[in-house]
Design an enzyme around this catalytic site. Sequence first.
Site, mmCIF file in Angstrom:
data_model
loop_
_atom_site.group_PDB
_atom_site.id
_atom_site.type_symbol
_atom_site.label_atom_id
_atom_site.label_comp_id
_atom_site.label_asym_id
_atom_site.label_seq_id
_atom_site.Cartn_x
_atom_site.Cartn_y
_atom_site.Cartn_z
ATOM 1 N N GLU A 287 -26.915 -35.960 46.896
ATOM 2 C CA GLU A 287 -27.322 -35.746 45.501
ATOM 3 C C GLU A 287 -26.111 -35.586 44.584
ATOM 4 O O GLU A 287 -26.174 -35.886 43.403
ATOM 5 C CB GLU A 287 -28.203 -34.490 45.380
ATOM 6 C CG GLU A 287 -29.676 -34.781 45.499
ATOM 7 C CD GLU A 287 -30.559 -33.585 45.131
ATOM 8 O OE1 GLU A 287 -30.042 -32.483 44.900
ATOM 9 O OE2 GLU A 287 -31.786 -33.761 45.103
ATOM 10 N N HIS A 308 -27.681 -41.544 72.668
ATOM 11 C CA HIS A 308 -28.570 -42.412 73.432
ATOM 12 C C HIS A 308 -29.492 -43.223 72.527
ATOM 13 O O HIS A 308 -30.436 -43.854 73.004
ATOM 14 C CB HIS A 308 -29.381 -41.570 74.426
ATOM 15 C CG HIS A 308 -28.491 -40.898 75.434
ATOM 16 N ND1 HIS A 308 -28.342 -41.353 76.715
ATOM 17 C CD2 HIS A 308 -27.655 -39.835 75.314
ATOM 18 C CE1 HIS A 308 -27.471 -40.588 77.361
ATOM 19 N NE2 HIS A 308 -27.040 -39.654 76.526
ATOM 20 N N LYS A 422 -40.843 -39.001 40.603
ATOM 21 C CA LYS A 422 -41.780 -37.995 40.069
ATOM 22 C C LYS A 422 -42.572 -38.584 38.914
ATOM 23 O O LYS A 422 -43.778 -38.382 38.807
ATOM 24 C CB LYS A 422 -41.012 -36.762 39.568
ATOM 25 C CG LYS A 422 -40.382 -35.945 40.675
ATOM 26 C CD LYS A 422 -39.743 -34.696 40.090
ATOM 27 C CE LYS A 422 -38.819 -34.052 41.096
ATOM 28 N NZ LYS A 422 -37.979 -33.010 40.505
HETATM 29 O O1 PA5 Z 1 -30.754 -29.753 44.342
HETATM 30 C C1 PA5 Z 1 -31.708 -29.847 43.606
HETATM 31 O O2 PA5 Z 1 -31.628 -29.620 42.398
HETATM 32 C C2 PA5 Z 1 -33.077 -30.224 44.128
HETATM 33 O O3 PA5 Z 1 -33.056 -30.514 45.478
HETATM 34 C C3 PA5 Z 1 -34.015 -29.067 43.912
HETATM 35 O O4 PA5 Z 1 -33.537 -27.943 44.572
HETATM 36 C C4 PA5 Z 1 -35.408 -29.410 44.414
HETATM 37 O O5 PA5 Z 1 -35.891 -30.551 43.773
HETATM 38 C C5 PA5 Z 1 -36.358 -28.261 44.184
HETATM 39 O O6 PA5 Z 1 -36.399 -27.932 42.840
HETATM 40 P P1 PA5 Z 1 -36.984 -26.562 42.344
HETATM 41 O O7 PA5 Z 1 -36.141 -25.483 42.906
HETATM 42 O O8 PA5 Z 1 -36.916 -26.646 40.870
HETATM 43 O O9 PA5 Z 1 -38.388 -26.492 42.853
#
Ligand code: PA5
Length: 445
Positions: A287, A308, A422
């Site tokens: 990310e 494996h 989303k």
């Molecule tokens: O790193 C990030 O921002 C995402 O992985 C969020 O943690 C994830 O989408 C969950 O979001 P939230 O904590 O708002 O539910």
Amino acid sequence: MKNICLNIDKAAVCKETVAAYEAQVKACMETLENGSGLGNDFLGWLHLPSSITAEHLADLKGAAQVLRENCEVVVVAGIGGSYLGARAVIEALSNSFQWLKKEQNGPIIVFAGHNIGEDYLYELTDYLKDKKFGVINISKSGTTTETALAFRLLKKQCEDQMGKEMAKKCIVAVTDAKKGAARVTADKEGYKTFIIPDNVGGRFSVLTPVGLLPIAVAGFDIEQLVAGACDMEKVCGSETPFCENPAAIYAAVRNELYKQGKKIEILVNYNPKLHYMNEWWKQLYGESEGKDGKGIYPSAVDFSTDLHSMGQWIQEGERTIFETVISVENPDNELRVPSDEENLDGLNFLAGKRVDEVNKMAELGTQLAHVDGGVPNMRLIVPQLSEYYLGQVIYFFEKACGISGYLLEVNPFNQPGVEAYKKNMFALLNKPGYEEESKAIQARL
Ligand code: PA5
């Protein structure tokens, strides 16, 4: 106390090449320190370990104790950065076979809110029937569908089974200070809450209540976890010479390898307890760096299991990969290979040796083979799987990620690409406010 240590001897990048990164890496570290770079609203993780107070830890431990005393099971609901760090630490420290973790008196920890599998959620609710259970509802935005959906089910079940008052005691929210549905619900119902700081993004949040509360509920020592992170904050800080700073070196080497065409990094462990550490790392780097058409693809394997399955590809597939191996020096337990008079399996050559010695030779043999096969190797040596060293590992990877993202010239602290699915999902589900998207998407189907 030893520190974790990064070995780049087999990384196929010579010392001079690494040294040439010094100025650039230092500039990136300064940019982090003075908050002048991209995503500078999200630098709260940088000095988080050293800013955690004893009072905060005591508050977390107090809330954890309430759940430990009142629950047979605690469901940790969250996804992505609100899930993986806690799971990584809890699984790394837990007994592999007893759902009851090392600490026998504590509740069983299970996870939800990280998928939308109907069977998963059905089976979870079924498992929770007749059990005293609590929920830690973790969501920074407070609106993430996966987590909100799981929480809706869990809240109702908790109240139905245990009554409103007991549910209030056994549900804790970890969310934003003011906004989001998780905050609204928690305030209305009077749940105990912990705040996720605005300036700490999900994937950098394991040392906030997002990770610390579930880890404490599981019975592990959050003071030691923070102490390890705190020590690594110093080791990876600006005072440390470049060549002794593991985060600086790791960031430099992986960026150099990327430039040389090594587009995929494989995080390797030789201990199945580290499977979720791999997952946490994948999110952290994926990310943070995968954007603007750039970024090393973070992949992960559990060896020797995956030797494996993926071993062939790694040994002889396209030469676009490098490996970073997490090597745990000392297991917690001792188990030796027994001798056998008949030796039908031909294993007497191992008799008397520790299982870990066999594992270590698998590790060394694999490293030699993969290096021969053109796969550069780095090794992160971790003295043992303890709270203290996991704290070091977490901070090391976070700091290196910040530096590495800036070396790559991306904003390591946003994740604009995560929104695309989303929008489509909400349009397809006719969520209010998505009418236009809904029409557009129907036209495409
Ligand atoms: O790193 C990030 O921002 C995402 O992985 C969020 O943690 C994830 O989408 C969950 O979001 P939230 O904590 O708002 O539910």
